[in-house]
Scaffold this motif. Structure first.
Motif, short mmCIF file in Angstrom:
data_model
loop_
_atom_site.label_atom_id
_atom_site.label_comp_id
_atom_site.label_asym_id
_atom_site.label_seq_id
_atom_site.Cartn_x
_atom_site.Cartn_y
_atom_site.Cartn_z
N UNK A 11 0.73 -1.30 0.02
CA UNK A 11 -0.08 -0.02 -0.20
C UNK A 11 0.93 1.15 -0.12
N UNK A 12 2.09 1.23 0.80
CA UNK A 12 2.84 2.51 0.76
C UNK A 12 3.20 2.63 -0.58
N UNK A 13 3.66 1.62 -1.15
CA UNK A 13 4.30 1.60 -2.62
C UNK A 13 3.41 2.40 -3.67
N UNK A 14 2.11 1.89 -3.29
CA UNK A 14 0.96 2.42 -4.40
C UNK A 14 0.91 3.92 -4.29
N UNK A 15 0.94 4.22 -2.73
CA UNK A 15 0.75 5.70 -2.20
C UNK A 15 1.93 6.46 -2.91
N UNK A 16 3.08 5.97 -2.71
CA UNK A 16 4.06 6.71 -3.21
C UNK A 16 4.20 6.87 -4.87
N UNK A 17 3.74 5.88 -5.24
CA UNK A 17 3.74 5.78 -6.98
C UNK A 17 2.60 7.03 -7.23
N UNK A 18 1.51 7.08 -6.34
CA UNK A 18 0.63 8.03 -6.80
C UNK A 18 1.28 9.46 -6.66
N UNK A 19 1.93 9.62 -5.42
CA UNK A 19 2.48 10.95 -5.20
C UNK A 19 3.41 11.19 -6.43
N UNK A 20 4.34 10.10 -6.98
CA UNK A 20 5.02 10.56 -8.09
C UNK A 20 4.31 10.82 -9.32
N UNK A 21 3.11 10.28 -9.53
CA UNK A 21 2.19 10.36 -10.61
C UNK A 21 1.86 11.89 -10.57
N UNK A 22 1.40 12.22 -9.34
CA UNK A 22 1.05 13.72 -9.22
C UNK A 22 2.23 14.83 -9.66
N UNK A 23 3.36 14.18 -9.20
CA UNK A 23 4.63 14.98 -9.70
C UNK A 23 4.76 14.96 -11.12
N UNK A 24 4.37 14.13 -11.76
CA UNK A 24 4.47 13.95 -13.26
C UNK A 24 3.13 14.77 -13.80
N UNK A 25 2.21 14.78 -13.37
CA UNK A 25 0.90 15.68 -13.77
C UNK A 25 1.44 17.00 -13.90
N UNK A 26 1.93 17.36 -12.53
CA UNK A 26 2.33 18.91 -12.39
C UNK A 26 3.47 19.30 -13.43
N UNK A 27 4.55 18.38 -13.70
CA UNK A 27 5.33 18.50 -14.75
C UNK A 27 4.59 18.96 -16.10
N UNK A 28 3.61 17.98 -16.31
CA UNK A 28 2.96 18.27 -17.72
C UNK A 28 2.30 19.75 -17.67
N UNK A 29 1.46 19.89 -16.61
CA UNK A 29 0.68 21.01 -16.41
C UNK A 29 1.74 22.13 -16.64
N UNK A 30 2.62 22.34 -15.77
CA UNK A 30 3.83 23.54 -15.61
C UNK A 30 4.39 23.63 -17.13
N UNK A 31 4.78 22.50 -17.79
CA UNK A 31 5.32 22.35 -18.83
C UNK A 31 4.80 23.31 -20.00
N UNK A 32 3.29 22.76 -19.93
CA UNK A 32 2.45 23.38 -20.87
C UNK A 32 2.14 24.69 -20.68
N UNK A 33 1.89 25.14 -19.35
CA UNK A 33 1.95 26.47 -18.75
C UNK A 33 3.19 27.42 -19.29
N UNK A 34 4.25 26.97 -19.07
CA UNK A 34 5.42 27.68 -19.63
C UNK A 34 5.41 27.59 -21.21
N UNK A 35 5.03 26.58 -21.84
CA UNK A 35 5.20 26.86 -23.29
C UNK A 35 3.92 27.70 -23.96
N UNK A 36 3.16 27.92 -22.99
CA UNK A 36 2.26 28.98 -23.77
C UNK A 36 2.41 30.26 -23.19
N UNK A 37 3.20 30.47 -22.22
CA UNK A 37 3.65 31.86 -21.57
C UNK A 37 4.84 32.31 -22.00
N UNK A 38 5.79 32.05 -20.88
CA UNK A 38 7.20 32.80 -20.98
C UNK A 38 8.17 31.99 -21.86
N UNK A 39 7.83 30.84 -22.20
CA UNK A 39 8.55 29.93 -23.10
C UNK A 39 7.95 29.44 -24.63
N UNK A 40 7.25 30.52 -24.77
CA UNK A 40 6.25 30.31 -26.17
C UNK A 40 7.12 29.42 -27.28
#
Lengths: 714, 79
Positions: free
Chosen positions: A496-525
């Motif tokens: 269960x801990x591993x699953x939990x940890x994997x979900x946290x990493x997944x959240x980090x991955x989602x944040x990476x995608x969202x922020x990458x998208x945000x950056x490439x549509x604003x200051x790093x167009x």
């Protein structure tokens, strides 16, 4: 995750390349090759250094050099970043080209992959055009043999007019032969051989005109056939490097510019476009390589790579690609958590007993109580916590990850995820730099050099911190096991801990995608640039070497760095918790001061202070929190996690606090090493500040959201 | 019979011969560097789970290309 002392230590960022020749008889040897041909392995075997190796293209992102003494001569090997060609277009290819062209190494060794020789010959031909003293080292020959690929080296040597040797660097086979050939080649005068690549008549005609002039102007400092060829399709980066090397702009030279104009006029009047000149040059090289390949290599069975293709179809299929990736992640975490539990406990018990003993014996010899308390309660405790909590998971996680890396799985991850990165206008190779971030974000940031487009590289650098590094894993694991799955150490709870940890990493991955998208549509167009990703053959990892390398090169190094920070941090926290401001300690004063602010985000003052003091190394955040709480109470010893849990509960933690600490640990400012690396890599304070602010803002925002949602519903 | 299309039109396992490179500048150079020129044989291997990129066998190496880059490479194939 090319994490070694060299890649993240002080020497991590090459400050230009300075070769240390001890005596004039030393020989400088450039080590070149396509990405992922085992160049670093050859380098390590020759020099005894531990340049980190792994089975994915683009591992060596900065140059390394090492010395090998053979029969009385020192050979200084320079391990250049892998490149497909010297007609540079990425930062690392430029490094390789500039070294070969302008640093005049005494000889070059081109390392080739025996299983993919045709493509490698392209680079061989280009290097031979510049440095005739070149040895062709066909590596991975054991692998080729297994695949039924036979290479006629003597014929190849004859065709290339240069020594060709076969090696299998992983077992050190053939390297002595390589050194013997080096002696031979660096002592002899270069053999004269007619140009290996004959270009189309219109190019050869132009060369005939240019070579004498160029030779005269450059005074033989540089291979004039090569330079003349480059003048026909000159690009900015080469022009700049040439200027630095020659000390003048060659295009300003009246003789050269006159000839060049003549040649260009001839091209124009015959309808030969700039593009067809470029095309013709590269096509001649490739066709020559193809011809040489066909006459020297025979393949026993057509389907020599059938097994790899089959594996790829499973690992990257629509149905199984993503589930396998997620399963691998969980499996690694599960092995890490399960495997680390017991040794962690053991170390903790040992340190607790040692603590009592140390404390008593120091009192016995008459050391004043306050010094004793400072050393034991401050320095010792933080230090031993860091060791007992960090060492076991690292010692398991690093080798496991290195295995995946050696196997060649990571490029498949990039292959699977590329479309999402493309949607975010970023580069799929960002997945590789994120994998490096699992080990250490600073290494991940350096690794971003494999991304060609500067815009996409910046996006990868700015978002690398969303991958929890090895300094943050143990914190996350500890909190998960304290607050979310009870205290049992059974198989189920670690799953269960591993699953939990994997979900946290997944959240980090989602944040990476969202922020990458945000950056490439604003200051790093910008729009996504082109992308070619090589999927190397799967290779059997060398188990023994993996374990030794990852423990000594990575674990000990990372732990050493954490410990070096933990000791002074322990001292500092002891001091501020023992200096009083009025009625209360300085620590409580500071904590109380920022407490209202921290409360908005469901944290508390102590936690926020711990994250601030933890800037030098994330490993010490949890120990600082514990120390700070302990200095306010009377608790003397921590025997296991359940006592830590009690301590945290006593200080007002709820599962929401725990969740917020995890979220904030996933997303907050990068550690100081990473920040310094970002400054060096981006060359700008502005981007460094952005790298600091972006994850911090995300973390605050997320904690604020979770806290607000909780408050609304309760 | 021979038909001409772009690299992305190839079916899994199908081979094609490059007839022209339509891409420009940097990507053109990059494709040439990995040996993709007029006359090169390519074989479509497998597709990433989300449909893009696609892996090809090019001169003995497995290389993944994005759809934009694939569509700029014309190939002829037998049917």
């Amino acid at each position: 995750m090319g994490l070694t002392n060299k890649s993240v230590g002080t020497g991590a960022i090459d400050n230009g390349l300075i070769i240390k020749k001890e005596t004039s008889s030393d020989r400088v040897i450039a080590l070149v090759g396509n990405p992922n041909v085992g160049k670093s392995t050859v380098f390590n075997e020759l020099t005894g250094l531990h340049q980190h190796t792994g089975n994915w293209p683009g591992k060596t992102v900065s140059t390394a050099q090492g010395v090998c003494n053979y029969r009385g001569t020192d050979y200084i090997f320079v391990d250049l970043p892998g490149c497909y060609s010297l007609l540079a277009h990425s930062a690392e290819e430029e490094v390789a080209r500039d070294f070969i062209c302008f640093e005049s190494p005494d000889a070059a060794v081109v390392v080739c992959d025996a299983t993919c020789l045709e493509r490698n010959l392209n680079l061989v031909l280009q290097v031979l055009e510049i440095i005739p003293k070149t040895i062709v080292c066909i590596n991975l020959s054991d692998e080729a043999e297994r695949k039924g690929i036979y290479i006629n080296t003597s014929k190849l040597s004859e065709l290339l007019c240069t020594p060709v040797i076969q090696t299998s660097a992983r077992d050190g086979a053939g390297l002595e032969n390589l050194l013997d050939k080096l002696i031979y080649i660096s002592c002899s005068d270069s053999v004269h051989c007619s140009p290996l690549v004959k270009y189309d008549p219109f190019i050869e005609g132009a060369l005939e005109q240019l070579i004498p002039v160029v030779n005269e102007v450059t005074n033989g400092k540089i291979n004039s056939r090569w330079l003349s060829l480059r003048l026909l399709d000159l690009d900015d980066s080469l022009e700049k490097s040439l200027y630095r090397f020659l000390g003048f702009d060659i295009l300003d030279d009246p003789q050269v510019s006159k000839k060049l104009t003549e040649v260009q006029n001839y091209f124009k009047s015959n309808g030969i476009s700039e593009r067809s000149i470029k095309d013709s040059i590269i096509e001649s090289i490739i066709l020559r390589a193809e011809k040489i390949y066909k006459s020297t290599v025979s393949v026993a069975k057509e389907s020599y790579n059938a097994r790899d293709i089959k594996i790829d179809r499973i690992l990257t299929s629509k149905l199984t690609g993503f589930p396998i990736m997620f399963f691998m992640l969980i499996a690694i975490f599960w092995l890490t958590i399960t495997g680390a539990n017991y040794p962690s406990q053991l170390l903790n018990n040992l340190f607790t007993r040692l603590e009592v003993f140390l404390f008593n014996s120091m009192s016995d010899v008459g050391i004043p109580l306050w010094i004793n308390d400072m050393l034991i309660g401050g320095v010792y405790r933080v230090l031993t916590w860091v060791i007992s909590v960090m060492l076991p998971p690292m010692a398991i996680f690093f080798p496991l990850f290195t295995l995946l890396e050696d196997l060649g799985y990571l490029p498949r991850v990039a292959f699977n995820l590329d479309k999402i990165f493309k949607k975010c206008n970023a580069c799929g190779k960002q997945a590789l730099t994120m994998c490096m971030g699992f080990g250490c974000n600073a290494a991940g940031v350096v690794g971003c050099r494999i991304i060609e487009s500067p815009r996409e590289r910046l996006i990868a650098i700015l978002t690398n911190n969303f991958v929890p590094c090895n300094g943050r894993f143990p914190t996350l694991i500890a909190i998960i096991s304290m607050f979310f799955i009870g205290s049992g150490f059974g198989i189920f709870s670690s799953a269960v801990s591993s699953l939990f940890l994997a979900l946290i990493v997944l959240l980090g991955l989602i944040a990476t995608f969202l922020v990458s998208k945000l950056l490439s549509s604003t200051i790093l167009k910008g729009i996504p640039s082109s992308f070619t990703l090589e999927l190397p053959p799967y290779r059997k990892p060398q188990l023994g070497k993996v374990i030794i390398r990852s423990i000594f090169d990575r674990t000990i190094f990372v732990l050493g760095r954490a410990a070096a920070v933990a000791a002074p941090a322990g001292l500092l926290i002891w001091i501020i918790s023992n200096i009083n401001v009025g009625e209360i300690s300085l620590l409580s004063y500071l904590a109380n001061f920022i407490d209202p602010f921290a409360k908005i985000f469901g944290l508390d003052g102590v936690i926020l202070i711990a994250f601030i003091l933890g800037i030098p190394a994330n490993e010490i955040v949890l120990p600082i929190i514990i120390m700070a709480y302990m200095s306010e109470g009377n608790l003397m010893q921590i025997e296991d996690l359940s006592m830590v849990r009690q301590l945290l509960l006593d200080n007002g933690w709820t599962w929401l606090t725990a969740l917020n600490v995890m979220l904030f640990s996933l997303m907050h400012w990068p550690c100081s090493t990473t920040l310094i690396t970002i400054k060096k890599e981006s060359g700008s304070w502005k981007w460094t500040a952005a790298a600091f602010a972006i994850p911090a803002i995300c973390g605050f925002l997320l904690c604020f959201m979770s806290t607000s949602i909780f408050r609304i519903f309760s | 019979m021979k038909i001409t299309g772009c690299m992305s039109d190839l079916m899994q396992g199908q081979r094609g011969r490059v007839t022209a490179l339509m891409s420009e500048n940097n990507i053109r150079r990059r494709l040439q560097d990995i040996g993709l020129i007029k006359g090169t044989t390519v074989e479509r291997l497998h597709t990433s789970p989300l449909g893009d990129p696609v892996a090809f066998l090019i001169r003995g190496a497995v290389i993944a290309l994005r759809s934009e880059d694939m569509s700029a490479v014309l190939v002829e194939s037998e049917i």
